[in-house]
Enzyme design. Structure first.
Site, mmCIF file in Angstrom:
data_model
loop_
_atom_site.group_PDB
_atom_site.id
_atom_site.type_symbol
_atom_site.label_atom_id
_atom_site.label_comp_id
_atom_site.label_asym_id
_atom_site.label_seq_id
_atom_site.Cartn_x
_atom_site.Cartn_y
_atom_site.Cartn_z
ATOM 1 N N GLU A 189 0.829 -1.198 0.000
ATOM 2 C CA GLU A 189 0.000 0.000 0.000
ATOM 3 C C GLU A 189 0.870 1.256 0.000
ATOM 4 O OE1 GLU A 189 -3.727 1.763 2.587
ATOM 5 O OE2 GLU A 189 -1.924 1.088 3.652
ATOM 6 N N TRP B 43 -8.666 -1.514 -0.062
ATOM 7 C CA TRP B 43 -9.345 -0.297 -0.495
ATOM 8 C C TRP B 43 -10.613 -0.586 -1.297
ATOM 9 C CZ3 TRP B 43 -8.820 4.801 0.572
ATOM 10 C CH2 TRP B 43 -7.681 5.199 1.274
ATOM 11 N N TYR C 55 -4.276 9.913 -1.161
ATOM 12 C CA TYR C 55 -2.900 10.073 -0.710
ATOM 13 C C TYR C 55 -1.859 10.320 -1.810
ATOM 14 C CZ TYR C 55 -4.691 8.196 3.704
ATOM 15 O OH TYR C 55 -5.398 8.006 4.866
ATOM 16 N N CYS D 167 -6.411 9.838 6.580
ATOM 17 C CA CYS D 167 -6.357 9.627 8.029
ATOM 18 C C CYS D 167 -4.945 9.902 8.532
ATOM 19 C CB CYS D 167 -6.795 8.208 8.368
ATOM 20 S SG CYS D 167 -8.515 7.861 7.960
ATOM 21 N N ARG E 83 -5.136 11.852 12.038
ATOM 22 C CA ARG E 83 -6.311 12.553 12.574
ATOM 23 C C ARG E 83 -7.370 11.586 13.082
ATOM 24 N NH1 ARG E 83 -10.797 11.913 9.596
ATOM 25 N NH2 ARG E 83 -10.451 11.093 7.497
ATOM 26 N N ASP F 207 -8.402 4.061 13.488
ATOM 27 C CA ASP F 207 -9.089 2.801 13.777
ATOM 28 C C ASP F 207 -8.049 1.928 14.470
ATOM 29 O OD1 ASP F 207 -10.046 0.199 13.697
ATOM 30 O OD2 ASP F 207 -10.642 0.256 11.606
#
Length: 299
Positions: free
Chosen positions: A64, A86, A128, A180, A201, A204
């Site tokens: 990733e 994803w 990203y 995130c 931010r 999980d």
């Protein structure tokens, strides 16, 4: 006593589970959440924070990260590398738009085989990689934050401006999921060690954060190699740190397990640039873990 390594993570997991604020979240699943936390991992001895209290599929996390570095935003490349993390977002968009309750497996296979279908349904928007490598400026130019970071690390390693981020306000609405892990800042010590502070931010804690630890560590190793530095500390800072309600039992299961000795990650090749790394360049040694713990992603 100061807890190090994986014990920090487990203490945070336990704290969120027992003291987290009950909240209704965007997904509708519900969470227990705290605001503001920090974990520190020392990479200087070769150890990396790949959790051992459950099996972490570290190659998926590294793949990733390598995908982010390409600047791509379509899941077709990921799926062709057997990375499915994803898929949930474009699959939900396809089902909502067409009414077709296609299975995830069939949807993924169609993305892999059909370029036109992938172009229409497999793109995640300007997520990203787009922001890291092709940030669109108001002057019409595209800015490569990663290349700029590496150049500054080489030429001005005491700079306090060595960072990149993905929170492009103008593009947030077009993203399948806003970033995130949104800010990575770097720091070089007088011993030529490269430190990284990652601000996340939204974390999980059961599913996402363990992958982010691995991805950030792999990136830190690559950047250190490209700039002639050695890895130092990875400092992880979480904003909204949460456990989803359907992860509580899995968290309790993980908390019953004793951590093993952390594994070591090595690069077996020195590519000519940050753009030339492949998954086979990474080797994880001495990884002994408890079995995997299954949990559903909240979309």
């Amino acid at each position: 006593m100061i807890r190090l390594g994986e014990y920090q993570y487990l203490e945070l997991l336990d704290y969120v589970l027992t003291h987290g604020d009950e909240r209704v979240d965007r997904t509708g699943v519900g969470t227990r959440s705290i605001f503001g936390s920090m974990l520190r991992f020392d990479l200087s001895d070769g150890n990396v924070p790949v959790l051992t209290t459950k099996r972490v599929y570290w190659k998926t996390a590294v793949k990733e990260m390598l995908w982010f570095l390409t600047g791509e935003t379509n899941i077709q490349t990921l799926l062709r590398s057997n990375v499915t993390i994803w898929t949930d977002w474009p699959l939900a968009r396809y089902r909502n738009a067409t009414g077709e309750q296609v299975t995830q497996k069939d949807f993924e296979q169609r993305i892999i085989n059909d370029d036109a279908f992938a172009q229409q349904w497999g793109d995640l928007g300007p997520v990203y990689g787009k922001q890291w490598r092709r940030w669109a400026g108001p002057d019409g130019k595209q800015y490569d934050q990663i290349a700029g970071l590496i150049e500054t690390l080489k030429l001005n390693p005491t700079s306090r401006r060595m960072l990149f981020h993905g929170w492009n306000v103008a593009d947030i609405g077009d993203m399948a999921l806003p970033p995130c892990h949104m800010v990575y800042q770097y720091h070089v010590t007088s011993q030529n060690r490269l430190n990284c502070l990652l601000y996340q931010r939204s974390a999980d804690l059961l599913l996402g954060a363990p992958f982010n630890f691995v991805g950030a560590s792999a990136l830190q190793l690559m950047i250190a190699q490209q700039t002639g530095l050695s890895p130092g500390e990875l400092v992880w800072v979480g904003g909204d740190v949460h456990l989803y309600r359907n992860h509580f039992d899995q968290a309790r299961q993980q908390l019953e397990r004793e951590p093993q000795h952390p594994p070591q990650m090595k690069l077996v090749r020195h590519p000519g640039s940050i753009d030339e790394y492949h998954i086979d360049d990474f080797v994880l040694e001495n990884y002994a873990s408890h079995p995997a713990i299954r949990a559903e992603v909240a979309v």
